[in-house]
Motif scaffolding. Structure first.
Motif, mmCIF file in Angstrom:
data_model
loop_
_atom_site.group_PDB
_atom_site.id
_atom_site.type_symbol
_atom_site.label_atom_id
_atom_site.label_comp_id
_atom_site.label_asym_id
_atom_site.label_seq_id
_atom_site.Cartn_x
_atom_site.Cartn_y
_atom_site.Cartn_z
ATOM 1 N N LEU A 100 26.863 -29.686 15.983
ATOM 2 C CA LEU A 100 26.054 -30.529 15.606
ATOM 3 C C LEU A 100 25.429 -30.163 14.083
ATOM 4 C CD1 LEU A 100 23.175 -30.960 18.298
ATOM 5 C CD2 LEU A 100 24.899 -32.783 17.363
ATOM 6 N N THR A 101 25.444 -28.887 13.710
ATOM 7 C CA THR A 101 24.902 -28.138 12.678
ATOM 8 C C THR A 101 25.919 -28.613 11.512
ATOM 9 O OG1 THR A 101 23.454 -26.476 13.161
ATOM 10 C CG2 THR A 101 24.470 -26.455 11.044
ATOM 11 N N ALA A 102 27.253 -28.471 11.873
ATOM 12 C CA ALA A 102 28.271 -28.346 10.943
ATOM 13 C C ALA A 102 28.717 -29.797 10.344
ATOM 14 C CB ALA A 102 29.699 -27.957 11.573
ATOM 15 N N ARG A 103 28.256 -30.905 10.996
ATOM 16 C CA ARG A 103 28.482 -32.359 10.419
ATOM 17 C C ARG A 103 27.174 -33.089 10.101
ATOM 18 N NH1 ARG A 103 29.453 -33.528 16.521
ATOM 19 N NH2 ARG A 103 27.883 -34.570 17.386
ATOM 20 N N ASP A 104 26.322 -32.182 9.980
ATOM 21 C CA ASP A 104 24.711 -32.815 9.450
ATOM 22 C C ASP A 104 24.488 -32.541 8.039
ATOM 23 O OD1 ASP A 104 22.410 -33.693 9.021
ATOM 24 O OD2 ASP A 104 21.982 -33.714 11.209
ATOM 25 N N PRO A 105 24.878 -32.911 7.117
ATOM 26 C CA PRO A 105 24.296 -32.663 5.721
ATOM 27 C C PRO A 105 23.120 -32.399 5.423
ATOM 28 C CG PRO A 105 25.947 -34.499 5.540
ATOM 29 C CD PRO A 105 25.382 -34.383 7.017
ATOM 30 N N GLU A 106 22.049 -32.889 6.219
ATOM 31 C CA GLU A 106 20.496 -32.690 5.932
ATOM 32 C C GLU A 106 20.434 -31.345 6.662
ATOM 33 O OE1 GLU A 106 16.614 -35.034 5.859
ATOM 34 O OE2 GLU A 106 18.365 -36.016 6.339
ATOM 35 N N VAL A 107 20.791 -31.036 7.788
ATOM 36 C CA VAL A 107 20.670 -29.505 8.359
ATOM 37 C C VAL A 107 21.149 -28.530 7.420
ATOM 38 C CG1 VAL A 107 20.898 -28.293 10.508
ATOM 39 C CG2 VAL A 107 20.210 -30.589 10.455
ATOM 40 N N ILE A 108 22.264 -28.750 6.896
ATOM 41 C CA ILE A 108 23.116 -27.694 5.838
ATOM 42 C C ILE A 108 22.348 -27.779 4.680
ATOM 43 C CG2 ILE A 108 25.120 -27.428 4.828
ATOM 44 C CD1 ILE A 108 26.742 -28.977 6.939
ATOM 45 N N GLY A 109 21.780 -28.695 4.284
ATOM 46 C CA GLY A 109 21.146 -28.781 3.095
ATOM 47 C C GLY A 109 19.719 -27.729 3.071
ATOM 48 N N TRP A 110 18.928 -28.100 4.276
ATOM 49 C CA TRP A 110 18.068 -27.301 4.627
ATOM 50 C C TRP A 110 18.252 -25.573 4.873
ATOM 51 C CZ3 TRP A 110 17.084 -24.489 9.544
ATOM 52 C CH2 TRP A 110 15.706 -24.088 9.579
ATOM 53 N N LEU A 111 19.476 -25.353 5.520
ATOM 54 C CA LEU A 111 19.674 -24.099 5.677
ATOM 55 C C LEU A 111 20.291 -23.441 4.226
ATOM 56 C CD1 LEU A 111 22.062 -24.242 8.810
ATOM 57 C CD2 LEU A 111 20.054 -22.819 8.521
ATOM 58 N N HIS A 112 20.690 -24.313 3.520
ATOM 59 C CA HIS A 112 20.929 -23.530 2.073
ATOM 60 C C HIS A 112 19.837 -23.411 1.387
ATOM 61 C CE1 HIS A 112 25.386 -25.757 1.425
ATOM 62 N NE2 HIS A 112 25.479 -24.537 2.057
ATOM 63 N N THR A 113 18.720 -24.473 1.581
ATOM 64 C CA THR A 113 17.346 -24.024 1.066
ATOM 65 C C THR A 113 16.758 -22.694 1.351
ATOM 66 O OG1 THR A 113 17.106 -26.407 0.797
ATOM 67 C CG2 THR A 113 15.071 -25.129 0.437
ATOM 68 N N VAL A 114 16.886 -22.558 2.908
ATOM 69 C CA VAL A 114 16.183 -21.300 3.516
ATOM 70 C C VAL A 114 17.072 -20.121 2.928
ATOM 71 C CG1 VAL A 114 15.889 -19.854 5.448
ATOM 72 C CG2 VAL A 114 15.600 -22.474 5.486
ATOM 73 N N GLU A 115 18.394 -20.026 2.885
ATOM 74 C CA GLU A 115 19.144 -19.071 2.340
ATOM 75 C C GLU A 115 18.613 -18.828 0.705
ATOM 76 O OE1 GLU A 115 23.689 -17.426 2.343
ATOM 77 O OE2 GLU A 115 23.255 -19.620 3.095
ATOM 78 N N ALA A 116 18.642 -19.784 0.148
ATOM 79 C CA ALA A 116 18.251 -19.626 -1.355
ATOM 80 C C ALA A 116 17.020 -18.871 -1.349
ATOM 81 C CB ALA A 116 18.309 -20.888 -2.050
ATOM 82 N N LEU A 117 15.777 -19.570 -0.432
ATOM 83 C CA LEU A 117 14.676 -18.610 -0.626
ATOM 84 C C LEU A 117 14.724 -17.299 -0.233
ATOM 85 C CD1 LEU A 117 12.513 -21.662 1.233
ATOM 86 C CD2 LEU A 117 12.072 -20.611 -1.186
ATOM 87 N N ALA A 118 15.281 -16.885 0.730
ATOM 88 C CA ALA A 118 15.744 -15.321 0.916
ATOM 89 C C ALA A 118 16.286 -14.616 -0.233
ATOM 90 C CB ALA A 118 16.809 -15.475 2.131
ATOM 91 N N GLN A 119 17.349 -15.147 -0.788
ATOM 92 C CA GLN A 119 17.661 -14.653 -2.091
ATOM 93 C C GLN A 119 16.770 -14.742 -3.179
ATOM 94 O OE1 GLN A 119 21.016 -17.070 -2.364
ATOM 95 N NE2 GLN A 119 22.535 -15.639 -0.752
ATOM 96 N N GLY A 120 15.969 -15.595 -3.296
ATOM 97 C CA GLY A 120 14.851 -15.768 -4.522
ATOM 98 C C GLY A 120 13.713 -14.509 -4.021
#
Length: 362
Positions: free
Chosen positions: A183-203
């Motif tokens: 479900l996650t791997a084919r949902d660009p909006e979920v992946i975009g949200w995870l990218h955002t959370v990961e970018a926040l962690a790094q920031g």
């Protein structure tokens, strides 16, 4: 500021390895393929394979609405952005700054056009935020707003999506033959949200918000079907917080291979040094230098890294992970009194650094 010698030329063929992480070259075709299969349930296995190959070659043909077209456009813009940075690695500093500014300006214009087509193209919004010429705290504020908006929309629009549980999806949302990772791997909006959370962690690591960094990293680690090394951010945050029990518990929880990562080996060194366990810290530093190609070099030679757009990229060389780990820990190292000078003075570390530099042309 660019503070490094130019590294050796990378073979352009290695760019395909970016697919190892969850980037648009992986998830956009998967999304288009899934949509086409839903609209054509009569497809045979052979036909599905043909569609898969056609989407890889010509995704525009299968992008039939604004959302899909925005994703395909973003896939190309992000690839051009990363390839542009890769191509200019060997430029003199003046040319590098000029060409990078032009590249970023062009990307910002392209991303703005994508967001006009589809305001819910999360990755396009995230990279636009990262490329904005604003202070890092303002960038983090914009990412926080994007994360909050996207999470709320996903909870409302994706039955069974739950950002607080392992796998991110409740059992009720899964069909008999699928799992949360699919479900996650084919949902660009979920992946975009995870990218955002990961970018926040790094920031948060870069701005000394270590508890927040650990929290965001743990959220990313709960995802299935989303390859990531967010545990590296967690290791650095816990090392800086001097949380010895939490640090080694995180390594156990992360499972096999976590203790081989440069983030664990460097984080363990920093943790033991901060706790005053100098003999153990020296052993840990030698272990880091011996097991992480380039680890000693990057530790005593602070070295520029291309920005993460949107998150930590896949490694193109064995030493890229060592470079990433040290670059991400730079603020922690600078904030730990005498650590860098101590590390350089440990027997064998400078020799390993010099050997690496000679071997790789730094």
């Amino acid at each position: 500021r660019r503070t490094r010698p130019a590294p050796p030329h990378r073979d352009a063929r290695q760019r395909t390895r970016r697919r190892e992480l969850m980037n648009p070259r992986a998830y956009v075709p998967a999304y288009l393929e899934h949509r086409y299969a839903l609209a054509h349930p009569e497809l045979t296995n052979a036909a599905r394979e043909l569609v898969h190959e056609q989407i890889e070659r010509d995704p525009d043909r299968y992008a039939t609405d604004d959302g899909a077209r925005a994703l395909v456009s973003y896939m190309r813009v992000q690839e051009e952005l990363l390839d542009g940075l890769l191509r200019m690695e060997d430029l003199p500093d003046g040319d590098f700054e000029r060409d990078r500014s032009a590249l970023f300006e062009r990307a910002r214009a392209q991303l703005a056009a994508i967001m006009r087509t589809d305001p819910h193209c999360v990755d396009a919004r995230l990279v636009a935020i990262q490329l904005a010429e604003v202070p890092l705290d303002a960038c983090l504020g914009d990412m926080l707003q994007l994360e909050r908006e996207t999470r709320e929309r996903l909870v409302m629009s994706r039955p069974g999506f739950d950002p607080d549980i392992e796998g991110l999806w409740r059992e009720s949302a899964l069909a008999a033959s699928e799992d949360a990772g699919e479900l996650t791997a084919r949902d660009p909006e979920v992946i975009g949200w995870l990218h955002t959370v990961e970018a926040l962690a790094q920031g948060c690591i870069f701005t000394a918000r270590y508890r927040a960094a650990a929290s965001y990293a743990r959220t990313v680690m709960r995802a299935h079907g989303y390859p990531n090394l967010a545990v590296g951010t967690l290791f650095l945050a816990l090392a800086r917080l001097e949380d010895e029990d939490g640090f080694f518990a995180a390594a156990r929880d992360a499972g096999e291979g976590a203790e081989d990562l440069p983030w664990f080996l460097l984080g363990r060194t920093i943790l033991l040094y901060k706790l005053g366990q100098r003999r153990s810290a020296r052993r840990a530093l030698r272990d880091f230098a011996a097991r992480c190609d380039g680890g000693a070099f990057f530790l005593i030679n602070p070295t520029y890294h291309d920005p993460y757009l949107p998150v930590r990229p896949a490694a193109l060389e064995a030493w890229d992970l060592s470079h990433q780990a040290v670059w991400e820990a730079d603020g922690i190292i600078a904030d730990t009194p005498d650590f860098a000078a101590w590390a350089e003075g440990v027997e064998g570390i400078r020799e390993r650094a010099e050997e690496f530099a000679l071997r790789h042309g730094f």
